[in-house]
Design a protein around this motif. Sequence first.
Motif, mmCIF file in Angstrom:
data_model
loop_
_atom_site.group_PDB
_atom_site.id
_atom_site.type_symbol
_atom_site.label_atom_id
_atom_site.label_comp_id
_atom_site.label_asym_id
_atom_site.label_seq_id
_atom_site.Cartn_x
_atom_site.Cartn_y
_atom_site.Cartn_z
ATOM 1 N N LEU A 116 85.698 32.111 47.863
ATOM 2 C CA LEU A 116 84.872 32.750 48.874
ATOM 3 C C LEU A 116 83.740 33.492 48.181
ATOM 4 O O LEU A 116 83.934 34.097 47.123
ATOM 5 C CB LEU A 116 85.692 33.731 49.722
ATOM 6 N N ILE A 117 82.551 33.409 48.766
ATOM 7 C CA ILE A 117 81.417 34.205 48.308
ATOM 8 C C ILE A 117 81.269 35.378 49.256
ATOM 9 O O ILE A 117 81.177 35.202 50.479
ATOM 10 C CB ILE A 117 80.112 33.396 48.296
ATOM 11 N N GLN A 118 81.257 36.571 48.708
ATOM 12 C CA GLN A 118 80.960 37.765 49.495
ATOM 13 C C GLN A 118 79.583 38.280 49.097
ATOM 14 O O GLN A 118 79.309 38.479 47.911
ATOM 15 C CB GLN A 118 82.005 38.856 49.264
ATOM 16 N N THR A 119 78.709 38.459 50.075
ATOM 17 C CA THR A 119 77.416 39.089 49.825
ATOM 18 C C THR A 119 77.412 40.467 50.478
ATOM 19 O O THR A 119 78.132 40.716 51.454
ATOM 20 C CB THR A 119 76.254 38.253 50.379
ATOM 21 N N ARG A 132 81.178 37.002 54.281
ATOM 22 C CA ARG A 132 81.928 36.088 53.421
ATOM 23 C C ARG A 132 81.763 34.663 53.922
ATOM 24 O O ARG A 132 81.726 34.423 55.131
ATOM 25 C CB ARG A 132 83.418 36.455 53.382
ATOM 26 N N MET A 133 81.683 33.750 52.975
ATOM 27 C CA MET A 133 81.510 32.347 53.315
ATOM 28 C C MET A 133 82.206 31.489 52.268
ATOM 29 O O MET A 133 82.449 31.940 51.145
ATOM 30 C CB MET A 133 80.017 31.989 53.371
ATOM 31 N N ASN A 134 82.569 30.266 52.663
ATOM 32 C CA ASN A 134 83.005 29.282 51.683
ATOM 33 C C ASN A 134 81.814 28.381 51.362
ATOM 34 O O ASN A 134 80.733 28.545 51.912
ATOM 35 C CB ASN A 134 84.218 28.493 52.184
ATOM 36 N N LEU A 135 82.009 27.457 50.451
ATOM 37 C CA LEU A 135 80.906 26.629 49.983
ATOM 38 C C LEU A 135 81.122 25.173 50.363
ATOM 39 O O LEU A 135 82.236 24.753 50.680
ATOM 40 C CB LEU A 135 80.770 26.762 48.461
ATOM 41 N N TRP A 136 80.051 24.396 50.293
ATOM 42 C CA TRP A 136 80.087 22.970 50.622
ATOM 43 C C TRP A 136 80.297 22.126 49.366
ATOM 44 O O TRP A 136 80.093 20.920 49.378
ATOM 45 C CB TRP A 136 78.816 22.553 51.355
ATOM 46 N N VAL A 268 74.641 27.271 57.778
ATOM 47 C CA VAL A 268 75.599 28.012 56.959
ATOM 48 C C VAL A 268 76.476 28.895 57.839
ATOM 49 O O VAL A 268 77.705 28.921 57.690
ATOM 50 C CB VAL A 268 74.868 28.849 55.894
ATOM 51 N N LYS A 269 75.864 29.601 58.763
ATOM 52 C CA LYS A 269 76.632 30.506 59.623
ATOM 53 C C LYS A 269 77.624 29.735 60.491
ATOM 54 O O LYS A 269 78.763 30.175 60.697
ATOM 55 C CB LYS A 269 75.691 31.333 60.501
ATOM 56 N N ALA A 270 77.200 28.579 60.984
ATOM 57 C CA ALA A 270 78.060 27.808 61.892
ATOM 58 C C ALA A 270 79.202 27.122 61.161
ATOM 59 O O ALA A 270 80.298 26.969 61.716
ATOM 60 C CB ALA A 270 77.219 26.775 62.639
ATOM 61 N N ASN A 271 78.979 26.716 59.903
ATOM 62 C CA ASN A 271 79.939 25.860 59.218
ATOM 63 C C ASN A 271 80.682 26.509 58.057
ATOM 64 O O ASN A 271 81.736 26.005 57.654
ATOM 65 C CB ASN A 271 79.232 24.601 58.703
ATOM 66 N N HIS A 272 80.152 27.607 57.523
ATOM 67 C CA HIS A 272 80.747 28.142 56.296
ATOM 68 C C HIS A 272 81.041 29.637 56.324
ATOM 69 O O HIS A 272 81.793 30.110 55.474
ATOM 70 C CB HIS A 272 79.837 27.815 55.108
ATOM 71 N N MET A 273 80.503 30.388 57.255
ATOM 72 C CA MET A 273 80.771 31.822 57.278
ATOM 73 C C MET A 273 82.154 32.086 57.867
ATOM 74 O O MET A 273 82.515 31.546 58.906
ATOM 75 C CB MET A 273 79.698 32.563 58.072
ATOM 76 N N VAL A 274 82.920 32.908 57.163
ATOM 77 C CA VAL A 274 84.272 33.235 57.623
ATOM 78 C C VAL A 274 84.417 34.713 57.967
ATOM 79 O O VAL A 274 85.405 35.116 58.571
ATOM 80 C CB VAL A 274 85.323 32.840 56.569
ATOM 81 N N TYR A 275 83.435 35.529 57.593
ATOM 82 C CA TYR A 275 83.467 36.954 57.963
ATOM 83 C C TYR A 275 82.043 37.488 58.011
ATOM 84 O O TYR A 275 81.231 37.198 57.124
ATOM 85 C CB TYR A 275 84.277 37.791 56.958
ATOM 86 N N ASP A 276 81.751 38.262 59.039
ATOM 87 C CA ASP A 276 80.445 38.901 59.182
ATOM 88 C C ASP A 276 80.673 40.313 59.701
ATOM 89 O O ASP A 276 81.259 40.503 60.772
ATOM 90 C CB ASP A 276 79.567 38.114 60.152
#
Length: 296
Positions: A116-119, A132-136, A268-276
């Motif tokens: 997971l990437i957290q920005t 937080r998001m995952n990657l493609w 990205v938001k629709a397919n990979h974001m898991v936390y906002d």
Amino acid sequence: MAVSMSRMTLLMGIFMGFVMVGLVTSAKFDDLFQPSWAFDHFIYEGEQLKLKLDNSSGSGFQSKSKYLFGKVNIQIKLVEGDSAGTVTAFYMSSEGPNHNEFDFEFLGNTTGEPYLIQTNVYVNGVGNREQRMNLWFDPTKDFHNYSIFWNPRQVIFLVDDTVVRQHSNLEHKGIPFPKDQPMGVYSSIWNADDWATQGGRIKTDWSHAPFIASYKGFQIDACESPASSVSAADLTKKCTSSAENKYWWDEPALSELNLHQSHELLWVKANHMVYDYCSDNSRFPVTPEECQHHRH
């Protein structure tokens, strides 16, 4: 409104810093950076740098200079295999209790589970803006580009030149924006098994140590802050385009995302974001004000 291919090419060329003159610096680690702690946990292999984490220490490096506006890029290959409990970070930060900071944090995971990437964005010492998001792709199998672009109107986080986050200047709404503090560039690897993997449920398995993060392609195309102390107003003036100096990051085309970048961010938001954080009603019963304006 549709953007023609020629116009798109021009915009992307400007964004990559190739159209207008910027302050392009060397891509060699030693020209731009220096170890900041655990020197014995650095491994140099030609153009590659590897940072090591074991049960005695993590390690980290920092830029030799500080910068105000521009773009920073590093190619990173993350820890392979079971990386649970580890965090590899790439970030920019100013100093002091009211510091500004832009974070990429790569949260390790058990074998076979995605990183997971957290920005996060800190403004005047206040963070709590995690996404937080995952990657493609699998970020442990090869090097990928991780970039931060910053000008007086927006901060953009990019992965392989795909926009994954935008933080806009909303000062006209009374919301502070990080535009007057020079920032250093940092990276590190450390043990954070109290929170990094599944909220701290999965601990670091030291039998898999040492954990290695690999780096290359160090690039900074930004306005360097003088070593001597200067006022925030003078530094902002130095790093903003004028009749004498035109900086690529100040081009009007870079005052906001173009149509293509906006579509990237939506994807990205629709397919990979898991936390906002903007959607976390338990943490923020009252939605943070900037969230009302950052939605696409």
